[in-house]
Design a protein around this motif. Sequence first.
Motif, mmCIF file in Angstrom:
data_model
loop_
_atom_site.group_PDB
_atom_site.id
_atom_site.type_symbol
_atom_site.label_atom_id
_atom_site.label_comp_id
_atom_site.label_asym_id
_atom_site.label_seq_id
_atom_site.Cartn_x
_atom_site.Cartn_y
_atom_site.Cartn_z
ATOM 1 N N PRO A 151 -10.065 -70.330 -18.555
ATOM 2 C CA PRO A 151 -9.508 -71.261 -17.575
ATOM 3 C C PRO A 151 -10.616 -72.077 -16.894
ATOM 4 C CG PRO A 151 -8.643 -69.051 -17.240
ATOM 5 C CD PRO A 151 -9.709 -68.946 -18.276
ATOM 6 N N GLY A 152 -10.417 -73.376 -16.827
ATOM 7 C CA GLY A 152 -11.389 -74.262 -16.201
ATOM 8 C C GLY A 152 -12.285 -74.983 -17.185
ATOM 9 N N VAL A 153 -12.199 -74.615 -18.475
ATOM 10 C CA VAL A 153 -13.001 -75.276 -19.501
ATOM 11 C C VAL A 153 -12.119 -76.296 -20.204
ATOM 12 C CG1 VAL A 153 -14.279 -74.972 -21.649
ATOM 13 C CG2 VAL A 153 -14.501 -73.290 -19.823
ATOM 14 N N ASP A 154 -12.560 -77.531 -20.187
ATOM 15 C CA ASP A 154 -11.821 -78.592 -20.857
ATOM 16 C C ASP A 154 -12.228 -78.681 -22.327
ATOM 17 O OD1 ASP A 154 -10.133 -80.768 -21.183
ATOM 18 O OD2 ASP A 154 -11.727 -82.200 -20.692
ATOM 19 N N LEU A 161 -16.182 -79.047 -17.876
ATOM 20 C CA LEU A 161 -15.254 -78.353 -16.982
ATOM 21 C C LEU A 161 -14.174 -79.298 -16.472
ATOM 22 C CD1 LEU A 161 -17.866 -76.355 -14.884
ATOM 23 C CD2 LEU A 161 -16.689 -75.646 -16.949
ATOM 24 N N THR A 162 -13.045 -78.711 -16.136
ATOM 25 C CA THR A 162 -11.973 -79.485 -15.509
ATOM 26 C C THR A 162 -12.369 -79.759 -14.059
ATOM 27 O OG1 THR A 162 -10.801 -77.486 -14.872
ATOM 28 C CG2 THR A 162 -10.210 -78.462 -16.993
ATOM 29 N N SER A 179 -10.893 -79.224 -11.335
ATOM 30 C CA SER A 179 -10.516 -78.200 -10.358
ATOM 31 C C SER A 179 -11.229 -76.864 -10.574
ATOM 32 C CB SER A 179 -9.005 -77.972 -10.431
ATOM 33 O OG SER A 179 -8.655 -77.528 -11.724
ATOM 34 N N SER A 180 -12.059 -76.755 -11.575
ATOM 35 C CA SER A 180 -12.706 -75.467 -11.869
ATOM 36 C C SER A 180 -13.930 -75.248 -11.001
ATOM 37 C CB SER A 180 -13.111 -75.412 -13.339
ATOM 38 O OG SER A 180 -14.087 -76.386 -13.593
ATOM 39 N N THR A 181 -14.293 -73.977 -10.858
ATOM 40 C CA THR A 181 -15.521 -73.613 -10.149
ATOM 41 C C THR A 181 -16.553 -73.197 -11.196
ATOM 42 O OG1 THR A 181 -14.781 -71.342 -9.899
ATOM 43 C CG2 THR A 181 -14.319 -72.848 -8.077
ATOM 44 N N VAL A 234 -16.323 -69.989 -13.999
ATOM 45 C CA VAL A 234 -16.267 -70.266 -15.440
ATOM 46 C C VAL A 234 -17.436 -69.595 -16.138
ATOM 47 C CG1 VAL A 234 -16.463 -72.081 -17.172
ATOM 48 C CG2 VAL A 234 -14.959 -72.399 -15.213
ATOM 49 N N GLU A 266 -16.922 -65.847 -16.378
ATOM 50 C CA GLU A 266 -15.902 -65.528 -17.395
ATOM 51 C C GLU A 266 -16.454 -65.700 -18.806
ATOM 52 O OE1 GLU A 266 -12.300 -64.273 -18.857
ATOM 53 O OE2 GLU A 266 -12.933 -64.292 -16.759
ATOM 54 N N ALA A 269 -19.737 -81.042 -15.186
ATOM 55 C CA ALA A 269 -18.614 -81.122 -14.245
ATOM 56 C C ALA A 269 -18.715 -82.419 -13.469
ATOM 57 C CB ALA A 269 -18.649 -79.943 -13.288
#
Length: 190
Positions: free
Chosen positions: A120-123, A144-145, A147-149, A153, A156, A182
């Motif tokens: 989640p958060g990786v485009d 990264l998207t 909205s991601s931190t 990311v 994870e 980002a």
Amino acid sequence: MRNPVNRVLLGLTGLALIALGGTALAAGLGASVPSWWLFSGRDDVLLSAAERTRWRDEGWWWPAVVASLAVVAVLGLWWLLVQLRGKRLGTVRVGDPESSVLLRGRALERVLGEEVESVPGVDRATVSLMGRQDAPRARITLTLTPSSTPSGVLTEVTESALTRAGTSIGTPRLPALVRLRAHGRTHRVR
């Protein structure tokens, strides 16, 4: 092309150029050089006027000179680009040394890339493997998207994807250089 033969050739070429340039400089400054050397004194030249103009009137001379210099320049540029290019890993040794199997590096890159993209958060993710067959390293670029931190990311990716990839090829961990992009900015994390 980064092998011992290449390094020896580069070293010998460098030593020859240093020796030739050093003795030309020494002869030009008036130092004594061996009698058999190309330069014998301060006013000596590598090619005399007669040697330089000997082939000038021949029709093939200038095309041959230009073609040979062009070939030398292209080969030199090719060699330089090969040296600067990072060596991508073709195969990875999976398992213990006694009963190992070779896995295509592109296959592992594709699987690792898909796994990293599922975080989640990786485009988007690009993965390339470097290093040796028995000690691979990953180079990962993540987009990264908004909205991601980045810290979440990165945590994870390292705790899940890189740990599983290292376990699957039989290494305790898979070292990686992760580049995070980002909001149009790039950050490097080792």
